[in-house]
Design an enzyme around this catalytic site. Structure first.
Site, PDB file in Angstrom:
ATOM      1  N   TYR A 162      14.560   4.639 -13.116  1.00  0.00           N
ATOM      2  CA  TYR A 162      13.372   3.382 -13.024  1.00  0.00           C
ATOM      3  C   TYR A 162      13.402   2.034 -14.199  1.00  0.00           C
ATOM      4  O   TYR A 162      13.219   0.775 -14.356  1.00  0.00           O
ATOM      5  CB  TYR A 162      12.235   4.074 -13.444  1.00  0.00           C
ATOM      6  CG  TYR A 162      10.512   3.271 -13.937  1.00  0.00           C
ATOM      7  CD1 TYR A 162      10.145   2.385 -13.317  1.00  0.00           C
ATOM      8  CD2 TYR A 162      10.381   3.265 -15.076  1.00  0.00           C
ATOM      9  CE1 TYR A 162       8.951   1.417 -13.707  1.00  0.00           C
ATOM     10  CE2 TYR A 162       9.992   3.327 -15.633  1.00  0.00           C
ATOM     11  CZ  TYR A 162       8.896   2.091 -14.967  1.00  0.00           C
ATOM     12  OH  TYR A 162       7.343   1.433 -15.532  1.00  0.00           O
ATOM     13  N   PHE A 190       3.748  -6.667 -10.347  1.00  0.00           N
ATOM     14  CA  PHE A 190       3.915  -5.579 -10.468  1.00  0.00           C
ATOM     15  C   PHE A 190       3.996  -4.493  -9.699  1.00  0.00           C
ATOM     16  O   PHE A 190       4.821  -3.849 -10.058  1.00  0.00           O
ATOM     17  CB  PHE A 190       2.218  -4.975 -10.594  1.00  0.00           C
ATOM     18  CG  PHE A 190       1.216  -6.347 -11.558  1.00  0.00           C
ATOM     19  CD1 PHE A 190       1.068  -4.898 -12.886  1.00  0.00           C
ATOM     20  CD2 PHE A 190      -0.003  -6.880 -10.897  1.00  0.00           C
ATOM     21  CE1 PHE A 190      -0.105  -5.666 -13.596  1.00  0.00           C
ATOM     22  CE2 PHE A 190      -0.387  -7.178 -12.456  1.00  0.00           C
ATOM     23  CZ  PHE A 190      -0.204  -7.195 -13.395  1.00  0.00           C
ATOM     24  N   SER A 208       7.911  -2.955 -19.299  1.00  0.00           N
ATOM     25  CA  SER A 208       7.703  -1.703 -19.885  1.00  0.00           C
ATOM     26  C   SER A 208       8.363  -1.659 -21.307  1.00  0.00           C
ATOM     27  O   SER A 208       9.410  -1.852 -21.589  1.00  0.00           O
ATOM     28  CB  SER A 208       8.434  -0.879 -19.047  1.00  0.00           C
ATOM     29  OG  SER A 208       8.134   1.190 -19.260  1.00  0.00           O
ATOM     30  N   LYS A 246      13.683  -2.324 -15.316  1.00  0.00           N
ATOM     31  CA  LYS A 246      13.209  -3.361 -15.496  1.00  0.00           C
ATOM     32  C   LYS A 246      13.639  -3.423 -16.286  1.00  0.00           C
ATOM     33  O   LYS A 246      13.909  -5.172 -17.432  1.00  0.00           O
ATOM     34  CB  LYS A 246      11.772  -2.092 -16.916  1.00  0.00           C
ATOM     35  CG  LYS A 246      11.196  -1.338 -15.793  1.00  0.00           C
ATOM     36  CD  LYS A 246       9.969  -2.313 -15.280  1.00  0.00           C
ATOM     37  CE  LYS A 246       8.766  -1.842 -14.305  1.00  0.00           C
ATOM     38  NZ  LYS A 246       8.125  -2.842 -13.963  1.00  0.00           N
ATOM     39  N   LEU A 304       0.769  -0.941   0.233  1.00  0.00           N
ATOM     40  CA  LEU A 304       0.012   0.159  -0.205  1.00  0.00           C
ATOM     41  C   LEU A 304       0.618   1.323   0.436  1.00  0.00           C
ATOM     42  O   LEU A 304       0.115   2.555   0.163  1.00  0.00           O
ATOM     43  CB  LEU A 304      -0.933  -0.068   1.076  1.00  0.00           C
ATOM     44  CG  LEU A 304      -1.959  -0.670   1.523  1.00  0.00           C
ATOM     45  CD1 LEU A 304      -3.137  -1.037   2.557  1.00  0.00           C
ATOM     46  CD2 LEU A 304      -2.695  -1.599  -0.219  1.00  0.00           C
ATOM     47  N   PHE A 334       4.219  19.159 -22.505  1.00  0.00           N
ATOM     48  CA  PHE A 334       6.110  19.596 -22.334  1.00  0.00           C
ATOM     49  C   PHE A 334       6.651  19.360 -23.748  1.00  0.00           C
ATOM     50  O   PHE A 334       6.937  18.322 -24.616  1.00  0.00           O
ATOM     51  CB  PHE A 334       6.734  18.050 -21.469  1.00  0.00           C
ATOM     52  CG  PHE A 334       5.565  18.406 -19.832  1.00  0.00           C
ATOM     53  CD1 PHE A 334       6.005  19.416 -19.363  1.00  0.00           C
ATOM     54  CD2 PHE A 334       5.713  17.146 -19.569  1.00  0.00           C
ATOM     55  CE1 PHE A 334       5.339  19.619 -18.167  1.00  0.00           C
ATOM     56  CE2 PHE A 334       5.143  17.026 -18.089  1.00  0.00           C
ATOM     57  CZ  PHE A 334       4.924  17.976 -17.324  1.00  0.00           C
ATOM     58  N   GLY A 341       6.313  -2.584  -7.785  1.00  0.00           N
ATOM     59  CA  GLY A 341       7.568  -2.355  -8.071  1.00  0.00           C
ATOM     60  C   GLY A 341       7.075  -0.652  -7.905  1.00  0.00           C
ATOM     61  O   GLY A 341       6.703   0.545  -7.974  1.00  0.00           O
TER      62      GLY A 341
HETATM   63  N1  UDP Z   1       3.011  15.230 -20.540  1.00  0.00           N
HETATM   64  C1  UDP Z   1       3.065  15.901 -20.667  1.00  0.00           C
HETATM   65  N2  UDP Z   1       2.392  16.917 -19.452  1.00  0.00           N
HETATM   66  C2  UDP Z   1       2.974  16.112 -18.233  1.00  0.00           C
HETATM   67  C3  UDP Z   1       2.954  15.585 -17.843  1.00  0.00           C
HETATM   68  C4  UDP Z   1       2.765  13.822 -19.634  1.00  0.00           C
HETATM   69  O1  UDP Z   1       2.607  17.062 -21.515  1.00  0.00           O
HETATM   70  O2  UDP Z   1       1.835  16.779 -16.942  1.00  0.00           O
HETATM   71  C5  UDP Z   1       4.007  14.579 -21.940  1.00  0.00           C
HETATM   72  C6  UDP Z   1       5.043  13.597 -21.397  1.00  0.00           C
HETATM   73  O3  UDP Z   1       6.042  14.818 -22.123  1.00  0.00           O
HETATM   74  C7  UDP Z   1       4.668  12.373 -23.310  1.00  0.00           C
HETATM   75  C8  UDP Z   1       3.184  12.028 -22.822  1.00  0.00           C
HETATM   76  O4  UDP Z   1       2.330  13.112 -21.900  1.00  0.00           O
HETATM   77  O5  UDP Z   1       5.426  13.556 -24.219  1.00  0.00           O
HETATM   78  C9  UDP Z   1       3.096  10.794 -21.583  1.00  0.00           C
HETATM   79  O6  UDP Z   1       4.032  11.131 -20.652  1.00  0.00           O
HETATM   80  P1  UDP Z   1       3.470  10.085 -19.571  1.00  0.00           P
HETATM   81  O7  UDP Z   1       4.415  10.673 -18.113  1.00  0.00           O
HETATM   82  O8  UDP Z   1       2.378   9.902 -19.690  1.00  0.00           O
HETATM   83  O9  UDP Z   1       3.700   8.725 -19.602  1.00  0.00           O
HETATM   84  P2  UDP Z   1       6.011   8.214 -20.479  1.00  0.00           P
HETATM   85  O10 UDP Z   1       5.446   8.114 -22.154  1.00  0.00           O
HETATM   86  O11 UDP Z   1       6.660   9.333 -19.806  1.00  0.00           O
HETATM   87  O12 UDP Z   1       5.906   6.616 -19.693  1.00  0.00           O
END
Ligand code: UDP
Length: 334
Positions: free
Chosen positions: A149, A80, A124, A153, A33, A218, A82
């Site tokens: 992380y 799962f 992943s 994996k 948890l 982003f 982790g």
């Molecule tokens: N992303 C974003 N704003 C946020 C969170 C994520 O623009 O607040 C974008 C991130 O840059 C990526 C996509 O969403 O291009 C997926 O990000 P996420 O962290 O969900 O998964 P990842 O592909 O990084 O495992």
């Protein structure tokens, strides 16, 4: 089968437990948890009418894990448990390596003691690293990641591969997830991270619920059609069914197999924002901000092996993903 699910109270774990119970398996959840809520167990029972056995336990705790195996025969394990926050892993690498590797090694040692030879591992797409072209195929080298992380994996996949070489009668299925989003159709289970979400969909859902002011995308200058990153988003309920199929496969096979679980389609961040707006009839405040360190511009799955080997393919639409995520967010914010 009697199936032990480590991390079974978490986001993907809980959806998988529902699928297992609905398919007639007996489920034993081990979850400390640390990133899940105990109420999830009751919600699983509300959905399925069956209550899984539950042990609040860190699966790196060997004596505790042994007593779980002593209490119930375990035919197979879905692993799962982790730590999973990419950014946090960069700041706390030792915690990530210690936790994720220790729990897996302990689990394997206890499985060996009790003669349990079937494992489905939560891996992943990050194991494909920055060097491979997309779509990612399982035949590509999956030996380099971009965060501690992700490296856990890669390392765990290596450990499992070496273990199977030494124990050819063992079966390990390494499920390489792309980007799971969405929630259970009931609205009772979903992605509800502690604190401010790092992942895109839970962030969008909290903006939609008015708990966060706006989404920052982003990067808007990537070499993609709309300048935002492309990912292969898949519905968590499809992902859960993929685990059931992998478990069925492991039940009758030995050896190690890596399998992508994705839809085979890429969607941009902006594309997902607009799909959410359309599915739920609302406008989402957002702005384009700077790129996030470590993000790759685009990747998606070649999903053909999952279909051939496991008979699995994703069936839910992006619209389903967006509607279910919002339904869950409304419930979670009450
Ligand atoms: N992303 C974003 N704003 C946020 C969170 C994520 O623009 O607040 C974008 C991130 O840059 C990526 C996509 O969403 O291009 C997926 O990000 P996420 O962290 O969900 O998964 P990842 O592909 O990084 O495992």
């Amino acid at each position: 089968m009697n199936v032990l699910v480590t991390g079974g109270a978490g986001y993907i774990g809980s959806h998988t437990v529902v699928e297992l119970l609905e398919a007639g398996h007996q489920v034993i959840i081990v979850d400390d948890l640390s990133n899940a809520k105990v109420e999830v167990i009751g919600r699983i029972e509300r959905i399925t009418g069956k209550r899984p056995a539950f042990h609040q336990l860190d699966c790196g705790h060997k004596a505790g894990l042994r007593s779980v195996f002593q209490g119930d025969r375990v035919d197979a394990v879905i692993h799962f448990a982790g730590f999973k926050a990419v950014g946090e892993s960069v700041k706390k690498p030792l915690q990530y390596y210690r936790n994720n590797l220790d729990s897996t090694l302990t689990l394997l040692e206890v499985m060996e003691e009790f003669g349990c030879k079937k494992l489905v591992f939560s891996s992943s797409a990050t194991v494909y690293g920055p060097d491979n072209a997309h779509p990612y195929k399982e035949s590509m080298p999956a030996i380099r990641s971009t965060s501690p992380y992700g490296w856990t994996k890669v390392m765990i996949e290596r450990i499992l591969t070496d273990y199977v070489t030494a124990h050819p009668e063992f079966c390990a299925v390494l499920l390489r997830y792309f980007n799971p989003i969405g929630a259970h159709d009931s609205g009772l289970l979903g992605d509800d991270p502690n604190g401010i979400p790092n992942n895109l969909m839970p962030y969008i859902a909290r903006v939609a619920a008015g708990q966060l002011e706006k989404l920052t995308i982003f990067g808007g200058d990537y070499p993609t059609p709309d300048g935002t990153c492309l990912r292969d988003y898949l519905h968590v309920e499809d992902l859960a069914v993929g685990h059931l199929k992998a478990l069925e496969y492991a039940g009758t096979h030995s050896g190690v197999e890596a399998v992508n679980l994705g839809t085979g389609n890429g969607i941009s961040v902006l594309g997902l924002v607009h799909a959410f707006e359309k599915a739920n009839g609302m406008a989402l405040p957002y702005e384009i901000g700077p790129r996030r360190d470590g993000d790759l511009p685009a990747f998606w799955a070649d999903a053909s092996k999952a279909k051939e080997l496991l008979g699995w393919e994703a069936v839910h639409t992006v619209d389903d993903m967006c509607r279910s995520a919002w339904k869950f967010a409304q419930m979670a914010s009450k």
